[in-house]
Design an enzyme around this catalytic site. Structure first.
Site, mmCIF file in Angstrom:
data_model
loop_
_atom_site.group_PDB
_atom_site.id
_atom_site.type_symbol
_atom_site.label_atom_id
_atom_site.label_comp_id
_atom_site.label_asym_id
_atom_site.label_seq_id
_atom_site.Cartn_x
_atom_site.Cartn_y
_atom_site.Cartn_z
ATOM 1 N N ASP A 346 1.103 -1.251 -0.105
ATOM 2 C CA ASP A 346 -0.028 0.240 -0.056
ATOM 3 C C ASP A 346 0.856 1.237 0.028
ATOM 4 O O ASP A 346 1.868 1.320 0.761
ATOM 5 C CB ASP A 346 -0.854 0.128 1.283
ATOM 6 C CG ASP A 346 -1.723 1.324 1.112
ATOM 7 O OD1 ASP A 346 -2.780 1.130 0.549
ATOM 8 O OD2 ASP A 346 -1.810 1.860 2.354
ATOM 9 N N GLU A 376 1.433 0.231 -5.119
ATOM 10 C CA GLU A 376 1.201 1.338 -5.645
ATOM 11 C C GLU A 376 2.212 2.529 -5.630
ATOM 12 O O GLU A 376 2.789 2.891 -4.629
ATOM 13 C CB GLU A 376 0.042 2.061 -4.694
ATOM 14 C CG GLU A 376 -1.500 1.051 -4.493
ATOM 15 C CD GLU A 376 -2.263 1.712 -3.576
ATOM 16 O OE1 GLU A 376 -3.639 1.866 -3.780
ATOM 17 O OE2 GLU A 376 -1.905 1.838 -2.342
#
Length: 779
Positions: A346, A376
């Site tokens: 994340d 990400e």
């Protein structure tokens, strides 16, 4: 906080051992905690779990505990050893600082906790293994391009009444085999198997903070939406989330049930990826780090304020040695203890590039060479971190990033009316083409550095995004029933359905790693909620009754996945293979079409034509010459691997808002590649940072990592074209910090052997001029 304090933090003692936390045995237990700035540290041993009535977050209210003073060791570590079997007890660390401040906290390295994580639990991890756990083996992954990822929230999977599952909202729901709906359709884990995905990406399953585990009812009961969260609020990084257990008050049970879930998925051929959140914690003061090592684990700006690149008030300082170590130890623990097959990071932009590089090489070399790693490549706000892991940083480093360029080109913006290729915007054809090629001319060195997706848990999901652009959700009727305009007798002719299928049709036939959001194959809607992180089951639950209603959509997805799995032309391994095999025929006017030629990737099909038509109307297109015509395996009516009609001549008509896949002839291809194994030996046994730089492979040049250990040597596998006579290589440390040996080296691969083994031995590491033996072994 001043800059001087920050500089002092960076100079704290570092501990390199692998034994922080609790080392348990029946005879004794050893406790170790890193708290270098503490004046004194004690172990507090408790008989109770801290959840007694009226205690709340004050674990000492009715159980004062037994205090054992710990001894300070080298590296800023405090240690104590207690005799006897302590299983079933609980403990905390109590730290006293020079300013008189006293804190008590759960072990940051806790592997088991009481309900709501109030105290660290002492369990015998060996007794948490399900039956035959030692025989649990992950499904093979020959290459990252073979993966098809399916993002899923544990609770969404089973919480709806139509799931028919007994363990609603629990890890154990994945162990319920053989479930069928009233029409005989497979649901639950059998649905995933039938769909054909290779990896389930589980949204956070570590212990998170915002769900009261004691308020979530046990197995077989209904679940209220008031205790729902996606879980991006870490509490204890190395412990499974208790609300997904059938009894969160039993510290060992959640561990066993998590392992049962992994075992069940593995047994059905599906690997497990964990969504991990090492970029921030839910809070600082009550987080897992601050009470024991104040002002170290969190990044600050130049004024000494907590930096907020996560958007939630803090970010972890991953560039600091003991933060980096914690993350690597945590990941290694999950991969080893729980047999996890990959990790999604994340807000990976907030993790420094050195940490990501070390994670990749060490986990693969020491734990599992086939781990799938991606994240990400962005942040949630401004950060002072200079070495962010953004798009392009991953080039050649062995991990992948989400391709948001491709995502936006396909659908437009994520939450609004903005249009993309499949939602009616012209001019996006070039961006679509770039994504189809795995972004190799944008920000990747290899197609498997790109995770291709249209939607994920964040923002509007696919159905709702398409419907929003079309003007849906404008009244109470459309919000209550997002399918009000779908004719169930003619589903595949519905405009919203067609645009949705076109979107993921592009994803599943593009080079790179495809990623699907759970329920897309069932036309899942969240009723226009673009941020459903706490919206509850009413919004988030997967409605399994949709499978029978939208069976044709499911079958279309299944067919596309089968096409990808069966035909390696859609799973090319490298930049050079793509540049040699993929040719675009047209990229304009709402049309993108391309050719995969000459048995691309060793495919049985000679030439494959793929066409995407984002226009509302039919379009006629020219086809390359084919002596026996073209066989259609995908069009607006179905998708699969078997030809169901033939196109003769040099033109084809393709329906509006649809795709088409055709092949000309089927024949035996030449072998796809041969493998060179390089076995590298260093007398000092230190392989961290070393890699190969290779060229003239014909498939993927550049950095090639050592992936596993064999007989004390690091082994790298290089894929080369079968007709390659020679390739070049250099042994280097990281990005050219050092070279092992002088000049370029070459490996003769002119023989017909499909496996060539090469031994490289460093004979002299004590001198700057390193002398090596390069031995070509029998294949």
């Amino acid at each position: 906080m001043s800059k001087n304090v920050i500089n002092t933090e960076l100079m704290l003692e570092v501990y390199e051992g692998k034994d922080l936390g609790l080392t348990y045995s029946v005879e004794y237990s050893v406790f170790k905690v890193w708290a270098p700035t503490a004046f004194a540290v004690s172990l507090v041993l408790y008989e109770t779990d801290g959840n007694q009535l009226n205690i709340g977050f004050d674990p000492s209210a009715t159980d004062s505990g037994r205090i054992i003073y710990m001894q300070r060791q080298n590296g800023g570590v405090w240690q104590t050893k207690l005799s006897g079997d302590l299983k079933g007890k609980y403990y905390m660390y109590r730290a006293v600082f020079a300013d008189g401040n006293v804190t008590e906290a759960v072990d940051p390295y806790a592997t088991a906790v009481s309900a709501n994580g109030l105290r660290t639990a002492i369990v015998d991890l060996r007794r948490t293994h399900p039956e035959h756990w030692e025989k649990d083996i992950a499904p093979p992954l020959q290459h990252p391009a073979d993966a098809v990822i399916y993002e899923l929230h544990v609770r969404d999977f089973s919480s709806h009444e139509s799931s028919g599952m007994y363990y609603k909202g629990k890890f154990k729901a994945f162990t319920e085999f053989g479930l069928r709906d009233s029409e005989g359709n497979a649901i639950g884990i059998d649905h995933l198997v039938e769909l054909g995905i290779t990896h389930v990406h589980l949204m956070p399953v570590f212990d998170f903070q915002t769900v009261d585990e004691l308020s979530v009812m046990k197995r077989g009961s209904s679940i209220e939406h008031t205790d729902y969260n996606w879980g991006y609020d870490p509490q204890h990084y190395n412990v499974p989330e208790g609300s997904y257990s059938t009894d969160p008050t039993d510290p060992g049970l959640r561990i066993r049930e998590f392992k049962e879930m992994v075992q069940a998925l593995h047994s059905r051929g599906i690997s497990v990826i964990m969504d991990v959140v090492y970029n921030h914690t839910y809070t600082v003061e009550k987080g897992p780090f601050e009470p024991l090592v104040p002002d170290y684990f969190y990044r600050r700006d130049y004024l000494g304020r907590l930096s907020n690149g996560s958007g939630v008030g803090n970010e972890l300082a991953t560039e600091r040695p003991m933060v980096r170590k914690y993350i690597k130890d945590s990941l290694s623990y999950w991969a080893t203890e729980y047999h996890i097959d990959g990790f999604r990071f994340d807000l990976m932009g907030l993790m420094d590039s050195v940490t990501m590089r070390e994670i990749t090489e060490e986990l693969r070399l020491e734990v599992n060479p086939n781990l799938l790693l991606y994240g990400e490549p962005w942040t949630g706000g401004d950060s002072p971190l200079a070495t962010k892991t953004l798009k392009g940083v991953q080039r050649g480093k062995g991990y992948a990033v989400f391709n948001d360029n491709f995502r936006s080109a396909i659908k437009g913006d994520s939450d609004g009316w903005g249009r993309g290729f499949i939602t009616g915007e012209y001019g996006k054809e070039g961006d679509i083409a770039a994504g189809i090629k795995g972004a190799i001319h944008e920000f990747t060195d290899s197609p498997v550095e790109s995770v291709n997706y249209v939607t994920a848990h964040d923002n509007l999901n696919l159905w709702d995004k398409v419907l929003t652009v079309q003007g849906g959700f404008q009244d109470a009727v459309s919000r209550a029933n997002p399918y009000v305009n779908v004719d169930l007798e003619n589903i595949l002719n519905n405009e919203t359905v067609r645009r949705s299928l076109l979107a993921n049709g592009i994803i599943l036939t593009s080079q790179g790693i495809p990623f699907l959001h759970a329920g897309d194959e069932l036309l899942r809607s969240k009723f226009g909620d673009h941020n459903s992180y706490r919206s509850g089951d009413t919004i988030n639950a997967i409605r399994w009754n949709m499978k029978s209603e939208f069976k044709l959509v499911f079958q279309y997805y299944k067919g596309l996945i089968e096409l990808r799995r069966t035909h390696p032309a859609f799973r090319l391994h490298g930049r050079h293979e793509i540049e040699r095999s993929l040719e675009f025929l047209r990229c304009d006017g709402g049309i993108v079409s391309y050719l995969l030629r000459n048995h691309a990737g060793g495919d049985l099909w000679n030439n494959i034509t793929v066409i995407f038509n984002a226009n509302n109307d039919r379009v006629k297109l020219s086809l390359p010459e084919a002596s026996n015509g073209w066989n259609v395996v995908v069009d607006h009516t179905r998708a699969g691997t078997e030809a169901f009609r033939k196109v003769a001549g040099s033109e084809v008509e393709i329906e509006g808002l649809s795709m088409m896949v055709l092949y000309d002839e089927c024949g035996k291809p030449a072998p796809r590649s041969k493998i060179i194994e390089v076995h590298y030996e260093r007398p000092d046994g230190r392989y961290q940072g070393w890699n190969l730089w290779v060229w003239d492979t014909g498939i993927q040049d550049g950095q090639c990592d050592f992936r596993y250990m064999e007989d004390g040597r690091a082994v790298a596998r290089i894929e080369v074209l079968p007709d390659t006579d020679s390739i070049g290589y250099i042994l280097r440390l990281n990005d050219w910090e050092e070279k092992d040996g002088d000049g370029d080296r070459f490996i003769d691969c002119s023989k017909d052997d499909m496996l060539i083994k090469v031994m490289v031995i460093d004979r002299d590491q004590e001198n700057d001029g390193i002398s090596d033996d390069h031995l070509q072994l029998t294949s």
